[in-house]
Structures are given as C-alpha cells and as structure tokens.
Design an enzyme around this catalytic site. Structure first.
Site: not given
Ligand code: RB5
Length: 150
Positions: A8, A65, A67, A98, A133
């Site tokens: 994203d 994304c 995080t 695993h 596993h």
């Molecule tokens: C986008 O703002 C953010 O929420 C997305 O990149 C992601 O980290 C969601 O988990």
C-alpha cells in the site's frame, strides 16, 4: 523464482526497493503496486497477491505496508495463506523452515531497504523442513475446512 508483490501507500518506497532487489537477483516478479503514495486500501493488494499464489502464478508472495501488520492479519484470512510478519533474519528463516510461510510481510516503518534485502535473501532460500513441522502446519490448515463457529 516467481514472486508476487503488493504494497500500500505506506510502503511505497519499501516496495520499490523490494522490486528492484528481486529483479537484480534474477527473480520474476508480478508487481501489483501500489504505484504512488496516494492512499489505497491494503486488503485489495492482499487479495491480488493471495490469488496469484492459489492460482500458482507465483511460488511466494511479498506484502508491505507501514507496519506489515494489516497485510499479515488480512493475508492470514485467505485460504492457503501462511503470512509471516518479519523484522529479523532468524524470523525470516524460521518462518519458512518451520511454518512453511508462503507470504513475507514487511513494514516500511521499521525495515530499511538494506534490511529488506537481507530478509528477502533468507526467506527465499530457506527450505521448509517438513517432518514434525508438516504435522503442525497440517493441524491448523485443517481449520480452513471447518465451519466458522464465531
Ligand atoms: C496505512 O495508513 C496503514 O494503516 C497501513 O499501511 C498498514 O500499516 C496497516 O496495517
């Protein structure tokens, strides 16, 4: 290896670095974008990448994304998907060896382009170890065939 890639807007730069790294290292990449920093919805990219895996257009998937959390949570709702959010090399290795992870999730917030290269190298080369596993993976894979109770 054939790899399917999606990100994203929160991982626009990490996706570019990942795409370049994969191509430089001889991988064939299905690149689903996103192609700008305009806001998009991460589940749309999860859907595209997971579909490629189920249709065997690619062997492994990469989702990025901000995080890595949203991508991993959403991807693990898709049938046949074992997505691992990874920050460290040993996680990248163990997720394949695993857990037979078939999707690597990374977050731009905490993973640099250099680190992503190392995680990719490890993830793409570590083999699933089968044996005990495989028994464990089979146990949770069986849940996909059960009716939802909640
Ligand atoms: C986008 O703002 C953010 O929420 C997305 O990149 C992601 O980290 C969601 O988990």
């Amino acid at each position: 290896m054939k790899i399917t890639l999606g990100a994203d807007h929160g991982a626009f730069h990490l996706r570019e670095a990942t795409l370049n790294y994969l191509k430089e290292n001889g991988h064939e990449v299905i690149d689903h974008g996103t192609y700008s920093t305009d806001s998009v919805d991460y589940p749309d990219f999860v859907d595209l990448v997971c579909r490629d895996l189920r249709e065997e257009k690619a062997e492994l998937g990469i989702l990025c994304c901000t995080t890595g959390l949203g991508m991993s949570i959403a991807a693990n709702k898709q049938p046949g998907i074992r997505a691992a959010l990874v920050h460290y090399n040993d996680e990248a290795s163990l997720s394949r060896r695993h857990n037979n992870a078939n999707v690597l999730c990374m977050g731009q917030l905490h993973t640099t382009a250099h680190e992503a290269g190392q995680l990719l190298d490890t993830f793409l080369s570590a083999p699933f170890e089968e044996g005990r596993h495989a028994r464990r993976v089979a146990k949770f894979t069986a849940w996909e065939n059960q009716n939802p109770t909640v």
